[in-house]
Design a protein around this motif. Structure first.
Motif, short mmCIF file in Angstrom:
data_model
loop_
_atom_site.label_atom_id
_atom_site.label_comp_id
_atom_site.label_asym_id
_atom_site.label_seq_id
_atom_site.Cartn_x
_atom_site.Cartn_y
_atom_site.Cartn_z
N ALA A 69 -24.69 20.03 -14.50
CA ALA A 69 -23.96 21.22 -14.51
C ALA A 69 -22.45 21.18 -14.70
CB ALA A 69 -24.21 22.25 -13.44
N VAL A 70 -22.03 19.97 -13.90
CA VAL A 70 -20.51 19.72 -13.82
C VAL A 70 -20.26 18.88 -14.92
CG1 VAL A 70 -19.07 18.02 -12.70
CG2 VAL A 70 -20.48 19.39 -11.14
N LEU A 71 -21.08 18.21 -15.71
CA LEU A 71 -20.88 17.17 -16.70
C LEU A 71 -20.88 18.26 -18.07
CD1 LEU A 71 -22.84 13.96 -16.11
CD2 LEU A 71 -20.29 14.40 -16.51
N GLU A 72 -21.53 19.22 -17.92
CA GLU A 72 -21.61 20.19 -18.97
C GLU A 72 -20.14 20.94 -19.28
OE1 GLU A 72 -24.83 23.09 -19.17
OE2 GLU A 72 -25.94 21.26 -19.27
N GLU A 73 -19.65 21.35 -18.08
CA GLU A 73 -18.24 21.83 -17.95
C GLU A 73 -17.21 20.88 -18.30
OE1 GLU A 73 -15.87 24.39 -14.70
OE2 GLU A 73 -17.94 23.98 -14.28
N ALA A 74 -17.42 19.74 -18.09
CA ALA A 74 -16.34 18.77 -18.45
C ALA A 74 -16.08 18.78 -19.70
CB ALA A 74 -16.90 17.26 -17.88
N HIS A 75 -16.72 19.00 -20.73
CA HIS A 75 -16.34 18.93 -21.91
C HIS A 75 -15.44 20.14 -22.41
CE1 HIS A 75 -19.55 16.01 -23.40
NE2 HIS A 75 -20.18 16.79 -22.60
N GLY A 76 -15.46 21.11 -21.84
CA GLY A 76 -14.64 22.14 -22.16
C GLY A 76 -13.19 22.10 -21.46
N ILE A 77 -13.28 21.41 -20.27
CA ILE A 77 -12.18 21.00 -19.68
C ILE A 77 -11.24 20.22 -20.38
CG2 ILE A 77 -11.23 19.86 -17.30
CD1 ILE A 77 -12.33 22.29 -16.48
N LEU A 78 -11.74 19.12 -20.84
CA LEU A 78 -11.15 18.28 -21.82
C LEU A 78 -10.63 18.75 -22.96
CD1 LEU A 78 -13.15 14.63 -21.85
CD2 LEU A 78 -10.96 15.34 -20.76
N ALA A 79 -11.41 19.63 -23.75
CA ALA A 79 -10.91 20.32 -24.81
C ALA A 79 -9.51 21.24 -24.44
CB ALA A 79 -11.99 21.13 -25.30
N GLU A 80 -9.66 21.92 -23.23
CA GLU A 80 -8.65 22.71 -22.82
C GLU A 80 -7.35 22.03 -22.48
OE1 GLU A 80 -8.82 26.24 -20.01
OE2 GLU A 80 -10.68 25.78 -19.84
N LEU A 81 -7.56 20.81 -21.86
CA LEU A 81 -6.38 20.04 -21.61
C LEU A 81 -5.55 19.13 -23.04
CD1 LEU A 81 -4.50 18.46 -19.64
CD2 LEU A 81 -6.27 16.72 -19.55
N GLN A 82 -6.62 18.97 -23.96
CA GLN A 82 -6.31 18.33 -25.17
C GLN A 82 -5.16 19.34 -25.82
OE1 GLN A 82 -9.38 16.64 -26.74
NE2 GLN A 82 -8.40 14.89 -27.63
N SER A 83 -5.68 20.78 -25.56
CA SER A 83 -4.67 21.73 -26.35
C SER A 83 -3.74 22.18 -25.68
CB SER A 83 -5.66 23.01 -27.13
OG SER A 83 -6.40 23.50 -25.90
N TYR A 84 -3.46 21.86 -24.39
CA TYR A 84 -2.39 22.35 -23.47
C TYR A 84 -0.99 21.96 -24.16
CZ TYR A 84 -0.12 23.51 -19.12
OH TYR A 84 0.62 23.91 -18.10
N ASN A 85 -0.32 22.72 -24.61
CA ASN A 85 1.02 22.48 -25.17
C ASN A 85 2.02 22.88 -24.24
OD1 ASN A 85 -0.10 21.63 -27.47
ND2 ASN A 85 -0.47 23.58 -28.28
N GLY A 86 1.82 23.51 -23.19
CA GLY A 86 2.91 23.93 -22.40
C GLY A 86 3.81 25.05 -22.70
#
Length: 312
Positions: free
Chosen positions: A29-46
């Motif tokens: 369950a944690v690993l499934e969420e990890a993909h979304g977290i990485l995607a959000e961080l990748q698109s984090y422009n500030g």
């Protein structure tokens, strides 16, 4: 350990045994969420632009509000990332318990519990991917400190803030410490592993460190052996191996009394660093930085000059 190469390179999951299922489900369950977290961080422009304009024009209320509205959703994201690190920590603890529990030796555990071993590798892969993105994104700390300054300055004229965006002071302090780290996720896992070892007094430290050094060795061998290398159909698998290798080295260095760099270490550090340095520098700079800044024993007297020079 031929089984391990299969485990790491195989995209199909090894199926968990019945005994492993509870832990496997939790981690899954944690690993499934990890993909979304990485995607959000990748698109984090500030909100750098909005913040600059607000600071340059302190009397322009419209710009203050614009900056605030840009920062709030970003802080909500940062809070999610931070809360995720706590779940990741719990997942790691469950895996460590499962992979070190008596009566089996670490190598037997890794062979018997391939599904969990694979998950352990996946957690490290996520962790180093997250930290690589974070290291190269100065906006994160910038946005967060602006948020904190604004709140303490005037609670923005007592404007009612969204409950969801509201980060209370204690939470904000913990988040500040988290994001102040060069590699926050890795630091979280290192601390968790250290805590795990110190709380399980009856468990020989070797059981944990052998599990880690075995994984490091397998990754190194796979990266330096041509017949494996040509089986890596894509750079993703190479990166996966490199991240897992660096992750276990750092955990080992935190947990083992003399660390990963000493002559007595069960990890061939020269070999590991050499393998990293042979790759494209763009893809390994973050990993080399993790070895430079997140290990505990690199600067000890017991570390050979040669190894230190390799990481200069």
């Amino acid at each position: 350990g031929g089984f391990w190469e299969e485990t790491i390179t195989c995209t199909a999951y090894a199926q968990p045994t019945e005994a492993e299922t509870a832990v496997w489900n939790q981690v899954s369950a944690v690993l499934e969420e990890a993909h979304g977290i990485l995607a959000e961080l990748q698109s984090y422009n500030g909100a750098g632009q909005e913040i600059r304009e607000a600071i340059q024009n302190p009397s322009d209320l419209q710009l203050q509000e614009k900056a605030w509205n840009a920062v709030c959703p970003l802080v909500a994201k940062l809070k999610r990332f931070y809360e995720f690190s706590l779940r990741l920590e719990n997942a790691l603890r469950s895996l460590l318990e499962a992979l070190t529990s008596p009566p089996y030796a670490p190598m037997q555990h890794l062979e018997r519990e391939q599904a969990l071993a694979k998950q352990f590798a996946e957690i490290l892969h996520f962790t180093l991917s997250f930290d690589e993105l974070k290291m190269t994104n100065p906006a994160i700390q910038n946005d967060f400190s602006y948020y904190r300054r604004t709140i303490s300055r005037n609670r923005l004229n007592n404007q009612q803030l969204d409950a969801e965006n509201e980060v209370n002071n204690e939470m904000a302090n913990r988040m500040s410490l988290f994001y102040a780290e060069a590699t926050p996720m890795l630091k979280t896992l290192s601390n968790a592993t250290t805590k795990f070892v110190s709380e399980n007094k009856t468990l020989p430290i070797e059981d944990t460190t052998d599990c880690l050094s075995t994984m490091a060795c397998v990754c190194r061998v796979m990266l330096e052996t041509p017949e494996y290398r040509c089986r890596f159909t894509n750079t993703d698998t190479m990166l996966f191996c490199m991240r897992v290798m660096v992750g276990v080295i750092i955990l080992y260095d935190h947990v083992h009394p003399v660390g990963a760099f000493a002559k007595t270490s069960k990890i061939d550090m020269k070999g590991c660093i050499k393998v990293l340095k042979e790759q494209d520098s763009n893809s390994v700079e973050g990993l080399l930085n993790a070895l430079r800044y997140t290990t505990r024993h690199l600067n000890d007297d017991s570390t050979s000059k040669q190894i230190r020079a390799m990481l200069q």
